[in-house]
Design a protein around this motif. Structure first.
Motif, short mmCIF file in Angstrom:
data_model
loop_
_atom_site.label_atom_id
_atom_site.label_comp_id
_atom_site.label_asym_id
_atom_site.label_seq_id
_atom_site.Cartn_x
_atom_site.Cartn_y
_atom_site.Cartn_z
N GLY A 19 40.16 -40.95 11.14
CA GLY A 19 39.06 -40.21 11.57
C GLY A 19 39.47 -38.95 12.38
N ALA A 20 38.52 -38.41 13.07
CA ALA A 20 38.78 -37.39 13.61
C ALA A 20 39.51 -37.51 14.96
N SER A 21 39.29 -38.86 15.64
CA SER A 21 40.09 -39.01 17.10
C SER A 21 41.34 -39.18 16.78
N VAL A 22 42.09 -38.88 15.79
CA VAL A 22 43.27 -39.31 15.55
C VAL A 22 44.08 -38.34 16.64
N GLY A 23 45.06 -38.75 17.12
CA GLY A 23 45.89 -37.95 18.04
C GLY A 23 47.02 -37.01 17.54
N VAL A 24 47.65 -36.24 18.59
CA VAL A 24 48.64 -35.32 18.04
C VAL A 24 49.93 -36.11 17.69
N GLN A 25 50.18 -37.12 18.79
CA GLN A 25 51.38 -37.72 18.59
C GLN A 25 51.31 -38.58 17.22
N GLU A 26 50.10 -39.13 16.81
CA GLU A 26 49.84 -40.15 15.75
C GLU A 26 50.38 -39.05 14.31
N ILE A 27 49.82 -37.79 14.45
CA ILE A 27 50.07 -36.93 13.26
C ILE A 27 51.39 -36.65 13.24
N ALA A 28 52.13 -36.51 14.57
CA ALA A 28 53.71 -36.09 14.37
C ALA A 28 54.42 -37.33 13.85
N ASP A 29 53.99 -38.28 14.55
CA ASP A 29 54.94 -39.51 13.79
C ASP A 29 54.66 -39.68 12.32
N LEU A 30 53.51 -39.64 11.67
CA LEU A 30 53.38 -39.55 10.40
C LEU A 30 54.13 -38.42 9.61
N ALA A 31 54.15 -37.32 10.16
CA ALA A 31 54.78 -36.12 9.70
C ALA A 31 56.38 -36.33 9.85
N GLY A 32 56.88 -37.29 10.64
CA GLY A 32 58.28 -37.67 11.09
C GLY A 32 59.06 -36.63 11.78
N VAL A 33 58.16 -35.69 12.60
CA VAL A 33 58.49 -34.71 13.42
C VAL A 33 58.33 -35.02 14.79
N PRO A 34 59.10 -34.42 16.02
CA PRO A 34 58.59 -34.56 17.25
C PRO A 34 57.63 -33.95 17.58
N ARG A 35 56.59 -34.45 18.73
CA ARG A 35 55.45 -33.83 19.16
C ARG A 35 55.85 -32.24 19.40
N SER A 36 56.90 -32.06 20.13
CA SER A 36 57.25 -30.83 20.44
C SER A 36 57.57 -29.65 19.36
N VAL A 37 57.95 -30.20 18.35
CA VAL A 37 58.01 -29.43 16.95
C VAL A 37 56.58 -29.14 16.66
N LEU A 38 55.80 -30.04 16.58
CA LEU A 38 54.44 -29.63 16.15
C LEU A 38 53.77 -28.58 16.81
#
Length: 227
Positions: A36-55
């Motif tokens: 859903g829309a409430s998913v956080g940036v950290q969760e997206i970064a984790d799913l992509a396999g990149v650090p949050r800072s890279v995002l």
């Protein structure tokens, strides 16, 4: 004259950045679809396999990520709708085909559709340029169909614009309200049937105002053919 030198490392770095953006956007799409829309940036970064800072090096902020994600969602939606925007068959068939394609996509992707209007929980951007632009483009395509038909019938074409934009707004408002009530009180088939009837009623009444009586079983080709 010597040809300008291209730094191969810069080119490779650009490709690397582009690939990572694609990876993050694909992860964000899957995250919104499943969580859903409430998913956080950290969760997206984790799913992509990149650090949050890279995002955050690849996207200016969460609003930028949201808008890029909307572009992806709209691309998917338009792939489903595009064949229906050049109507074929009878008027009734053309209306049913476009409505059923839209409702069918929403039923399959309710969280993606919600995200188009609301954005993420952190931004709640209700005025997305890409969403507004897409609605205008769809209404413009519908207007062109009406203009061709009215011109073919030697009727005033000015009514084509309010008809087209009014219909798109009517469908959008009806669907958004339906989704906000968890697809109640009608099911998807009932909503589609209602919209078929309502859209035809609006078209029929609008055409009668300019002196055209149209049988809904008339083919689009016949109706838009010049006399």
């Amino acid at each position: 004259m010597t040809a300008p030198h291209t730094d191969g490392r810069a080119s490779r770095w650009d490709r690397h950045r582009a690939d990572r953006r694609e990876l993050i956007l694909a992860a964000a799409l899957e995250a919104v679809r499943s969580q859903g829309a409430s998913v956080g940036v950290q969760e997206i970064a984790d799913l992509a396999g990149v650090p949050r800072s890279v995002l955050y090096r690849l996207f200016k902020d969460r609003q930028d990520l949201d808008e890029q994600l909307r572009t992806r969602i709209i691309d998917d939606l338009m792939a489903a709708l595009a064949p229906t925007l050049n109507p074929e068959g009878t008027v009734t068939e053309a209306i049913a085909r476009s409505v059923d394609a839209y409702i069918g996509w929403i039923v399959a992707n309710p969280r993606l559709h919600y995200f188009l209007g609301a954005g993420s929980g952190s931004t709640k951007d209700h005025n997305s340029p890409i969403v507004s632009g897409t609605k205008i483009a769809i209404a413009g395509t519908v207007r062109e169909v009406f203009e061709r038909a009215l011109h073919a019938q030697s009727a005033p074409v000015a009514v084509a614009e309010p008809m087209a934009f009014g219909l798109v707004s009517f469908v959008d408002g009806s669907v958004n309200r339906w989704l906000s009530r968890s697809m109640q009180p009608m099911d998807a088939g009932e909503l589609s049937s209602f919209l078929h009837i309502a859209i035809w009623a609006i078209i029929d009444a609008s055409l009668r105002e300019v002196g055209i009586t149209l049988d809904p079983l008339t083919s689009i080709a016949e109706f838009t053919a010049a006399n």
